[in-house]
Design an enzyme around this catalytic site. Structure first.
Site, PDB file in Angstrom:
ATOM      1  N   ARG A 187     -15.284  -2.976  -2.847  1.00 57.47           N
ATOM      2  CA  ARG A 187     -14.639  -1.424  -2.677  1.00 57.47           C
ATOM      3  C   ARG A 187     -15.671  -0.534  -3.469  1.00 57.47           C
ATOM      4  NH1 ARG A 187      -8.861   1.807  -4.796  1.00 57.47           N
ATOM      5  NH2 ARG A 187      -7.915   0.150  -3.072  1.00 57.47           N
ATOM      6  N   HIS A 230      -9.856   2.236   5.431  1.00 53.24           N
ATOM      7  CA  HIS A 230      -9.747   0.602   4.597  1.00 53.24           C
ATOM      8  C   HIS A 230      -8.631  -0.623   5.345  1.00 53.24           C
ATOM      9  CE1 HIS A 230      -7.211  -0.243   1.066  1.00 53.24           C
ATOM     10  NE2 HIS A 230      -6.714   1.212   0.700  1.00 53.24           N
ATOM     11  N   GLN A 252      -5.258  -2.115   4.258  1.00 56.63           N
ATOM     12  CA  GLN A 252      -4.589  -1.224   4.124  1.00 56.63           C
ATOM     13  C   GLN A 252      -3.865  -1.272   5.099  1.00 56.63           C
ATOM     14  OE1 GLN A 252      -3.285   0.649   0.987  1.00 56.63           O
ATOM     15  NE2 GLN A 252      -1.831   1.017   2.167  1.00 56.63           N
ATOM     16  N   ASP A 258      -1.429  10.937   2.498  1.00 55.11           N
ATOM     17  CA  ASP A 258      -2.842  10.310   1.537  1.00 55.11           C
ATOM     18  C   ASP A 258      -2.749  11.814   0.354  1.00 55.11           C
ATOM     19  OD1 ASP A 258      -4.404   8.970  -0.346  1.00 55.11           O
ATOM     20  OD2 ASP A 258      -6.498   8.545   1.918  1.00 55.11           O
ATOM     21  N   CYS A 297      -0.344   5.132   1.651  1.00 55.30           N
ATOM     22  CA  CYS A 297      -0.799   3.978   0.850  1.00 55.30           C
ATOM     23  C   CYS A 297      -1.021   4.400  -0.550  1.00 55.30           C
ATOM     24  CB  CYS A 297      -2.738   4.292   1.502  1.00 55.30           C
ATOM     25  SG  CYS A 297      -2.799   5.295   0.726  1.00 55.30           S
ATOM     26  N   ARG A 304       0.636  -5.719   0.855  1.00 52.03           N
ATOM     27  CA  ARG A 304      -0.725  -5.063   0.503  1.00 52.03           C
ATOM     28  C   ARG A 304      -1.475  -7.085   0.606  1.00 52.03           C
ATOM     29  NH1 ARG A 304      -4.260  -1.049  -0.620  1.00 52.03           N
ATOM     30  NH2 ARG A 304      -5.495  -3.156   0.092  1.00 52.03           N
TER      31      ARG A 304
END
Ligand code: CP
Ligand code: NVA
Length: 335
Positions: free
Chosen positions: A110, A137, A140, A233, A274, A319
């Site tokens: 990440r 991402h 996700q 988001d 998310c 997730r």
């Protein structure tokens, strides 16, 4: 289970690299792994394997998902943050990749630019998984799709509307997901935050194949009308400078997900995010923004976040199951 899909040895860097059949395979695998976990059935055939988890940005969900998924399956994990390792400052990404590739079986990364995770993948010799970059991402997205399937049965023909900064990791990734998997995608936001034209063109090609549409609009009523899924988001992402808050608030406030937006969507619509989300004053950043700009809620109101239509915590749980599926599939399936 599809017999034609074999993802062993593959990296997981962006959904652009995966066919709809492969994405479908990963999500179905995640659903099976979720069921097994709920039934207390262990999938721990990966003892002796170890994964490195590199986090150049902070995380709750992604880190916990990788760790729990790995531990559930009997694997060891090593967490590396930039302060506690040589990455970037004293050792190049290529050298780091070659060192970790000798010790581990997979690497999660990440961080910032997509080119970093691509560089890691080029040199590691083992599967590399993107746990979020500025641009994408992808893990996700698998959780989003599993959540949509659990809720609606199938994603085909649904309309997903993304409100917020559609040029960044979440907007980009949702557009790719929808275009590949057969959902109509709308970016409903200020034109300054429309996704890059090059990616839009690429996604329009995927959309042609799946028979769906990509719409970019500044009009909230028209954009959110008849939506099945409203997604948002944070307005300012990790790694962005504090100075951008003022402009984001000015340009994105009209695109806050509130009751009016949800009422304009279908009666059966769901809201998702998310996470983490700024929907109240119970966070440090939320309070700072309130003191500076007077806003109590940012990208989503507390009313919508806490409503029955909100599936944010289902997506957060998913997730873990979907990340487990990515590890299983790329390390070699052995359920
Ligand atoms: N959604 C997500 O990636 O959360 P974290 O930043 O907590 O990992
Ligand atoms: N766009 C957000 C997503 C967090 C999961 C960020 O990059 O900070």
């Amino acid at each position: 289970m599809s017999n034609t899909v074999n993802l062993k040895g593959r990296h997981f860097l962006t959904l652009k690299d995966f066919t709809p059949e492969e994405i479908d395979h990963l999500v179905k695998l995640a659903a099976r792994l979720k069921e097994k976990k709920k039934n207390g059935e262990l999938v721990n055939h990966y003892a002796g394997k170890n994964v490195a988890l590199i986090f150049e940005k902070t995380s709750t969900r992604t880190r916990c998902s990788f760790e729990i998924a790995a531990h559930d399956m009997g694997m060891g994990t090593t967490y590396l943050d930039p302060k506690a390792s040589q990455i970037g400052k004293k050792e190049s990404i290529a050298d780091t990749a070659r060192v970790l590739g000798r010790m581990f079986d997979g690497i999660e990364y990440r961080g910032f630019g997509q080119e970093i995770v691509e560089e890691l993948a080029k040199h590691a010799g083992i599967p590399v998984w993107n746990g979020l970059t500025n641009e994408y991402h992808p893990t996700q997205m698998l959780a989003t799709l599993l959540t949509i399937r659990e809720h609606f049965g199938s994603e085909k023909g649904l309309k997903l509307v993304y409100m917020g900064d559609a040029r960044y990791n979440m907007g980009n990734s949702l557009m790719i997901l929808c275009a590949k998997m057969g959902m109509d995608f709308t970016a409903c936001t200020a034109k300054e935050y429309f996704p890059e034209q090059e990616l839009v063109d690429e996604c329009r090609e995927y959309a042609k194949a799946s028979g769906t549409t990509i719409t970019l609009t500044e009009a909230v009523t028209e954009g959110t009308k008849d939506a099945d899924i409203i997604y948002t988001d944070v307005w300012v992402s990790m790694g962005e400078p504090e100075e951008v808050w003022e402009e984001r608030i000015r340009l994105l406030s009209p695109y806050q997900v509130n009751k009016k937006v949800m009422d304009n969507a279908k009666d059966t619509a769901i809201f998702t995010h998310c996470l983490p989300a700024f929907h109240d004053l119970k966070t440090g950043v939320g309070r700072e923004v309130y003191e500076k700009f007077g806003l109590k809620e940012l990208e989503v109101t507390d009313e919508v976040f806490e409503s029955k239509q909100s599936v944010v915590f289902d997506e957060a749980e998913n997730r873990m199951h979907t990340i487990k599926a990515v590890m299983v599939a790329t390390l070699g399936e052995f359920e």
